[in-house]
Design an enzyme around this catalytic site. Structure first.
Site, PDB file in Angstrom:
ATOM      1  CD1 TRP A   1      43.773  37.681  44.786  1.00 57.73           C
ATOM      2  CD2 TRP A   1      43.449  38.695  42.806  1.00 57.73           C
ATOM      3  NE1 TRP A   1      42.506  37.374  44.354  1.00 57.73           N
ATOM      4  CE2 TRP A   1      42.285  37.970  43.135  1.00 57.73           C
ATOM      5  CE3 TRP A   1      43.466  39.410  41.619  1.00 57.73           C
ATOM      6  CZ2 TRP A   1      41.162  37.948  42.317  1.00 57.73           C
ATOM      7  CZ3 TRP A   1      42.351  39.392  40.806  1.00 57.73           C
ATOM      8  CH2 TRP A   1      41.222  38.664  41.158  1.00 57.73           C
TER       9      TRP A   1
ATOM     10  CG  ASP B   1      43.633  44.835  40.715  1.00 57.33           C
ATOM     11  OD1 ASP B   1      42.487  45.338  40.823  1.00 57.33           O
ATOM     12  OD2 ASP B   1      43.859  43.625  40.926  1.00 57.33           O
TER      13      ASP B   1
ATOM     14  CB  ALA C   1      40.205  45.076  44.454  1.00 56.74           C
TER      15      ALA C   1
ATOM     16  CE  LYS D   1      37.422  41.801  47.168  1.00 60.25           C
ATOM     17  NZ  LYS D   1      37.840  40.515  47.593  1.00 60.25           N
TER      18      LYS D   1
HETATM   19  C1  LMR Z   1      40.805  37.518  47.829  1.00 65.00           C
HETATM   20  O1  LMR Z   1      41.933  37.889  47.507  1.00 65.00           O
HETATM   21  O2  LMR Z   1      40.597  36.746  48.783  1.00 65.00           O
HETATM   22  C2  LMR Z   1      39.604  38.017  47.073  1.00 65.00           C
HETATM   23  O3  LMR Z   1      39.990  38.944  46.129  1.00 65.00           O
HETATM   24  C3  LMR Z   1      38.750  36.936  46.545  1.00 65.00           C
HETATM   25  C4  LMR Z   1      39.308  36.273  45.337  1.00 65.00           C
HETATM   26  O4  LMR Z   1      38.597  36.258  44.325  1.00 65.00           O
HETATM   27  O5  LMR Z   1      40.426  35.757  45.369  1.00 65.00           O
END
Ligand code: LMR
Length: 394
Positions: A127, A208, A210, A243
């Protein structure tokens, strides 16, 4: 004083979000930002969240400050959801944070405060905010290979070879489940091997998580995390309720640190102090909703049922898309889509191909070809599959 400022490079995910909003074509399909959508393309307020909000509206008597680390009831409810009583509370330090991002940042600030020499090892790909946050916190960072795109699977050998360069005291950032962006997760054996590796080398895991509940179910999705907590003296955890409770804009996150009992007080007060130095008191509404849902058996059961439905919808769409791509391409090269977990998978693609998907087919994906599967509907799957096959197979 501001003359020297230049605009920061745009965030790949948020850029797609904006381009999508600005596109007037009715047939456009948003597979960009990681937000759950139902069949009507809507991101619902979950039933249990509505019930909890209505309960809070009726019963809340003050909105005065909570505590710098947030409400201890929220810590306990989240620790229970994540760790299921794997550890006594004397071994868990906790602080509410502003969403998953705030939790990652808080954990990184804690690392910097405790050991400024530590390098944080981050999966490649990951990410994009992981890298950005580490940079802004001023942590050293290094990447480890994670994914073999040709096989649509983990690159175990590459990962372990790269992590072999970590020095004692370093931190390894792992995704608890539903890896973002690849959707390729550890098996139970991978978690066990990682636990051994980290213990042997005196490395600290930083998980992490999420997307708990979007992989197999809330318990199975936390199994790797629980194994590490059980086997290692210290684990950093950043969790988000954005989420799995659909509380995106409420910014409900938490940073938990599992540690030897004698270290807890110092970690706890450091976390509170770090909050004071950035946000003072963390936001409470989302956290209170989460606590209310998790501590009320009927609300919790309803929440789990709705979350189950969301997960099954995504799993069904994964199968549909993999099937439609098999038909379009006459090959199984996208078969991995059905086996991966959570909202995301990566199909690759050059910048020009991603732009063509957008301009010619009104299909929005993130650079590198990350797809948010939850943005599909059974109706849009055939059209998206055709677009992907046309553009990526050229
Ligand atoms: C994503 O990866 O699309 C989400 O976690 C939103 C973000 O804040 O990037």
């Amino acid at each position: 004083m501001f003359q020297s400022l230049t605009a920061p490079p745009p965030d790949a995910i948020l850029q797609v979000m904006q381009l999508f909003r600005d596109d007037p074509r009715p047939e456009k399909v948003d597979l960009g930002v990681g937000v759950y959508r139902d069949d009507a393309g809507h991101t619902p307020v979950m039933r249990a969240v509505k019930a909890a909000e209505s309960y809070i509206l009726q019963s809340q008597e003050t909105k005065s400050y909570t505590a710098l680390a947030g409400d201890p009831a929220y810590h306990a409810a989240m620790a229970d959801l994540l760790l299921a009583g794997a550890l006594p509370s004397e071994r868990i330090a906790a602080a509410a944070a502003t969403g998953g991002t705030g939790a990652v940042r808080l954990a990184m600030e804690l690392i910097r405060t405790a050991n400024p020499d530590a390098t944080v090892w981050i999966s490649n790909p990951t990410w994009p905010n992981h890298t950005l946050l580490a940079k802004f916190v001023g942590l050293k960072q290094a990447t480890y290979r994670y994914y073999n795109a040709a096989e649509g699977a983990l690159d175990r050998q590459g990962m372990m070879a790269d992590l072999g360069g970590a020095k004692p005291g370093d931190v390894v950032l792992l995704h608890g489940c539903c890896h973002n962006p690849t959707g390729a997760d550890f098996t139970a054996q991978d978690w066990a091997a990682m636990a051994d590796f980290l213990a042997e080398r005196d490395l600290t895991p930083f998980i992490d998580i999420a997307y708990q509940g979007f992989g197999a179910n809330v318990e199975a999705d936390a199994a790797g995390l629980r194994l590490l907590v059980d086997r290692l003296p210290r684990v950093l955890i950043a969790a988000s309720a954005a989420k799995n409770f659909g509380l995106y804009r409420e910014r409900a996150g938490i940073c938990l640190v599992t540690c030897p009992e004698g270290e807890r007080a110092a970690i706890q007060s450091t976390l509170a102090g770090l909050n004071r130095a950035s946000i003072s008191f963390p936001p409470d509404h989302g956290a209170r909703v989460v606590t209310t849902v998790l501590t009320d058996p009927a609300m919790k059961a309803d929440w789990l049922e709705e979350l189950d439905g969301m997960r099954s919808r995504i799993a069904g769409l994964r199968k549909s898309l993999a099937g439609a791509l098999r038909q379009e391409t006459g090959s199984d090269r996208f078969g991995f889509l059905a086996a991966q977990q959570g909202m995301f998978s990566v199909l690759g693609g050059s910048e020009a191909q991603i732009a063509r998907l957008r301009d010619e087919f009104a299909v929005y994906v993130v650079g590198g070809g990350r797809l948010n599967i939850a943005g599909l509907t059974e109706d849009s799957v055939p059209r998206v599959a055709k677009a992907l096959a046309t553009v990526l197979d050229e």
